[in-house]
Design a protein around this motif. Structure first.
Motif, PDB file in Angstrom:
ATOM      1  N   HIS A 226      50.405  45.324  46.675  1.00  0.00           N
ATOM      2  CA  HIS A 226      49.510  45.493  48.423  1.00  0.00           C
ATOM      3  C   HIS A 226      49.343  47.004  48.075  1.00  0.00           C
ATOM      4  O   HIS A 226      48.199  47.916  48.219  1.00  0.00           O
ATOM      5  CB  HIS A 226      50.301  45.072  49.146  1.00  0.00           C
ATOM      6  CG  HIS A 226      49.347  45.175  50.548  1.00  0.00           C
ATOM      7  ND1 HIS A 226      49.969  46.090  51.388  1.00  0.00           N
ATOM      8  CD2 HIS A 226      48.226  44.477  51.496  1.00  0.00           C
ATOM      9  CE1 HIS A 226      48.804  45.717  52.627  1.00  0.00           C
ATOM     10  NE2 HIS A 226      48.185  45.305  52.419  1.00  0.00           N
ATOM     11  N   GLU A 227      50.301  47.630  47.682  1.00  0.00           N
ATOM     12  CA  GLU A 227      50.263  48.882  47.339  1.00  0.00           C
ATOM     13  C   GLU A 227      49.930  49.564  46.872  1.00  0.00           C
ATOM     14  O   GLU A 227      48.468  50.659  46.355  1.00  0.00           O
ATOM     15  CB  GLU A 227      52.041  49.741  47.315  1.00  0.00           C
ATOM     16  CG  GLU A 227      52.951  49.857  48.263  1.00  0.00           C
ATOM     17  CD  GLU A 227      54.389  49.805  47.995  1.00  0.00           C
ATOM     18  OE1 GLU A 227      55.190  50.514  49.364  1.00  0.00           O
ATOM     19  OE2 GLU A 227      55.115  50.010  47.277  1.00  0.00           O
TER      20      GLU A 227
ATOM     21  N   ASN B 150      46.197  49.039  47.422  1.00  0.00           N
ATOM     22  CA  ASN B 150      45.498  50.401  47.982  1.00  0.00           C
ATOM     23  C   ASN B 150      45.290  52.004  48.310  1.00  0.00           C
ATOM     24  O   ASN B 150      44.475  52.523  47.933  1.00  0.00           O
ATOM     25  CB  ASN B 150      47.035  50.491  49.786  1.00  0.00           C
ATOM     26  CG  ASN B 150      46.541  49.925  50.764  1.00  0.00           C
ATOM     27  OD1 ASN B 150      46.059  50.171  51.052  1.00  0.00           O
ATOM     28  ND2 ASN B 150      47.427  49.147  51.252  1.00  0.00           N
ATOM     29  N   TRP B 151      46.396  51.935  47.002  1.00  0.00           N
ATOM     30  CA  TRP B 151      46.495  52.732  46.316  1.00  0.00           C
ATOM     31  C   TRP B 151      44.619  53.186  45.332  1.00  0.00           C
ATOM     32  O   TRP B 151      44.066  54.200  45.097  1.00  0.00           O
ATOM     33  CB  TRP B 151      47.861  53.220  45.002  1.00  0.00           C
ATOM     34  CG  TRP B 151      47.253  55.331  44.212  1.00  0.00           C
ATOM     35  CD1 TRP B 151      48.861  55.680  44.968  1.00  0.00           C
ATOM     36  CD2 TRP B 151      47.117  55.633  42.775  1.00  0.00           C
ATOM     37  NE1 TRP B 151      48.746  57.079  44.462  1.00  0.00           N
ATOM     38  CE2 TRP B 151      47.650  56.817  43.348  1.00  0.00           C
ATOM     39  CE3 TRP B 151      46.167  54.778  42.357  1.00  0.00           C
ATOM     40  CZ2 TRP B 151      47.529  57.794  42.101  1.00  0.00           C
ATOM     41  CZ3 TRP B 151      45.711  55.711  41.303  1.00  0.00           C
ATOM     42  CH2 TRP B 151      46.349  57.850  41.298  1.00  0.00           C
TER      43      TRP B 151
ATOM     44  N   ASN C 155      42.712  53.952  47.662  1.00  0.00           N
ATOM     45  CA  ASN C 155      41.982  55.281  47.552  1.00  0.00           C
ATOM     46  C   ASN C 155      41.582  56.242  46.886  1.00  0.00           C
ATOM     47  O   ASN C 155      40.764  57.215  46.184  1.00  0.00           O
ATOM     48  CB  ASN C 155      42.981  55.792  47.813  1.00  0.00           C
ATOM     49  CG  ASN C 155      43.770  57.750  47.580  1.00  0.00           C
ATOM     50  OD1 ASN C 155      42.289  58.017  48.528  1.00  0.00           O
ATOM     51  ND2 ASN C 155      43.947  58.401  47.379  1.00  0.00           N
TER      52      ASN C 155
ATOM     53  N   ILE D 290      38.424  48.594  53.034  1.00  0.00           N
ATOM     54  CA  ILE D 290      39.582  48.410  52.683  1.00  0.00           C
ATOM     55  C   ILE D 290      40.134  46.925  52.792  1.00  0.00           C
ATOM     56  O   ILE D 290      40.761  46.214  51.991  1.00  0.00           O
ATOM     57  CB  ILE D 290      40.902  49.343  52.847  1.00  0.00           C
ATOM     58  CG1 ILE D 290      42.442  49.112  52.875  1.00  0.00           C
ATOM     59  CG2 ILE D 290      40.819  48.882  54.972  1.00  0.00           C
ATOM     60  CD1 ILE D 290      42.493  49.985  51.315  1.00  0.00           C
ATOM     61  N   GLU D 291      39.759  45.994  53.905  1.00  0.00           N
ATOM     62  CA  GLU D 291      40.273  44.725  54.122  1.00  0.00           C
ATOM     63  C   GLU D 291      39.016  43.884  53.021  1.00  0.00           C
ATOM     64  O   GLU D 291      39.918  43.016  51.988  1.00  0.00           O
ATOM     65  CB  GLU D 291      39.656  44.870  55.235  1.00  0.00           C
ATOM     66  CG  GLU D 291      40.656  44.598  56.339  1.00  0.00           C
ATOM     67  CD  GLU D 291      39.867  46.783  56.747  1.00  0.00           C
ATOM     68  OE1 GLU D 291      41.117  47.307  57.617  1.00  0.00           O
ATOM     69  OE2 GLU D 291      39.226  46.816  56.227  1.00  0.00           O
TER      70      GLU D 291
ATOM     71  N   LEU E 274      41.118  44.386  49.499  1.00  0.00           N
ATOM     72  CA  LEU E 274      42.146  44.147  49.294  1.00  0.00           C
ATOM     73  C   LEU E 274      42.160  42.227  49.080  1.00  0.00           C
ATOM     74  O   LEU E 274      43.003  41.439  48.539  1.00  0.00           O
ATOM     75  CB  LEU E 274      43.219  44.074  50.879  1.00  0.00           C
ATOM     76  CG  LEU E 274      43.520  45.735  50.465  1.00  0.00           C
ATOM     77  CD1 LEU E 274      44.009  45.707  51.845  1.00  0.00           C
ATOM     78  CD2 LEU E 274      44.620  45.875  49.981  1.00  0.00           C
TER      79      LEU E 274
END
Length: 197
Positions: free
Chosen positions: A105-106, A109-110, A113, A173-174, A177
């Motif tokens: 998950h992290e 996210n990165w 970005n 983002i949703e 992911l």
């Protein structure tokens, strides 16, 4: 002593990294790892800060067969979280910690970005294409299998269609992911991206 000496001292004081304890709390590195990362960092960048040009030079050494400057530019912006045009040791280890030790998950996210070039919270097809192209450029002509010039475009078309679930022309983002976690293919392409770092 002449002024340049005292300036130097000042700048090294100014960019002393946050206490190791604090960095340890922010990252998934041990104190020992942080110390050796810091030594390496100081070695490459005595001032304690990396500007974009230096970052590009460092990157160019890793990918002599291609042109890494555009990818390095995007990557630099992803690491330079506070947008001050320089990467400090803190910026560097916090990003590195996510990339090397972060949860899926992290990491995603990165990656989001990184792909969200203008940082407006959405990835457009143009942004995705710009990143993909920069990765292809960096890998150079020796990528195996041999990469055709239109490959990044096809790649992006496919990814983007999968990701843009509500077909509004942007990826949130949703959506990002959800798609990445469901799709093995995309996940492994993200791994490719991890090896590039």
């Amino acid at each position: 002593p002449d002024s340049s000496d005292s300036d130097l001292e000042l700048s090294s004081v100014r960019h002393q990294p946050e206490g190791l304890d604090q960095l340890q709390a922010l990252t998934k590195f041990t104190k020992k790892e942080l110390q050796s990362l810091y030594r390496g960092f100081k070695n490459e960048c005595p001032s304690g800060l990396v500007d974009e040009d230096t970052f590009k030079l460092i990157y160019a050494q890793f990918f002599p067969q291609g042109d890494a400057s555009m990818y390095a530019h995007f990557l630099f912006n992803a690491f330079d979280v506070d947008r001050n045009g320089a990467i400090s040791f803190e910026d560097f280890v916090v990003g590195l910690s996510v990339l090397l030790r972060g949860t899926v998950h992290e990491k995603l996210n990165w990656a989001f970005n990184l792909y969200d070039i203008n940082k407006d919270g959405y990835i457009t097809k143009e942004e995705m294409l710009a990143i993909m192209k920069s990765i292809y450029d960096m890998m150079g002509r020796y990528t195996y299998p041999i990469v055709r010039d239109d490959a990044p475009v096809e790649h992006v078309e496919k990814f983007f269609q999968k990701m843009d679930r509500n077909r509004d022309g942007v990826v949130t983002i949703e959506e990002f992911l959800e798609t990445c976690q469901k799709d093995e293919n995309i996940m492994s392409s993200m791994q490719l991206f991890e090896n590039v770092i």
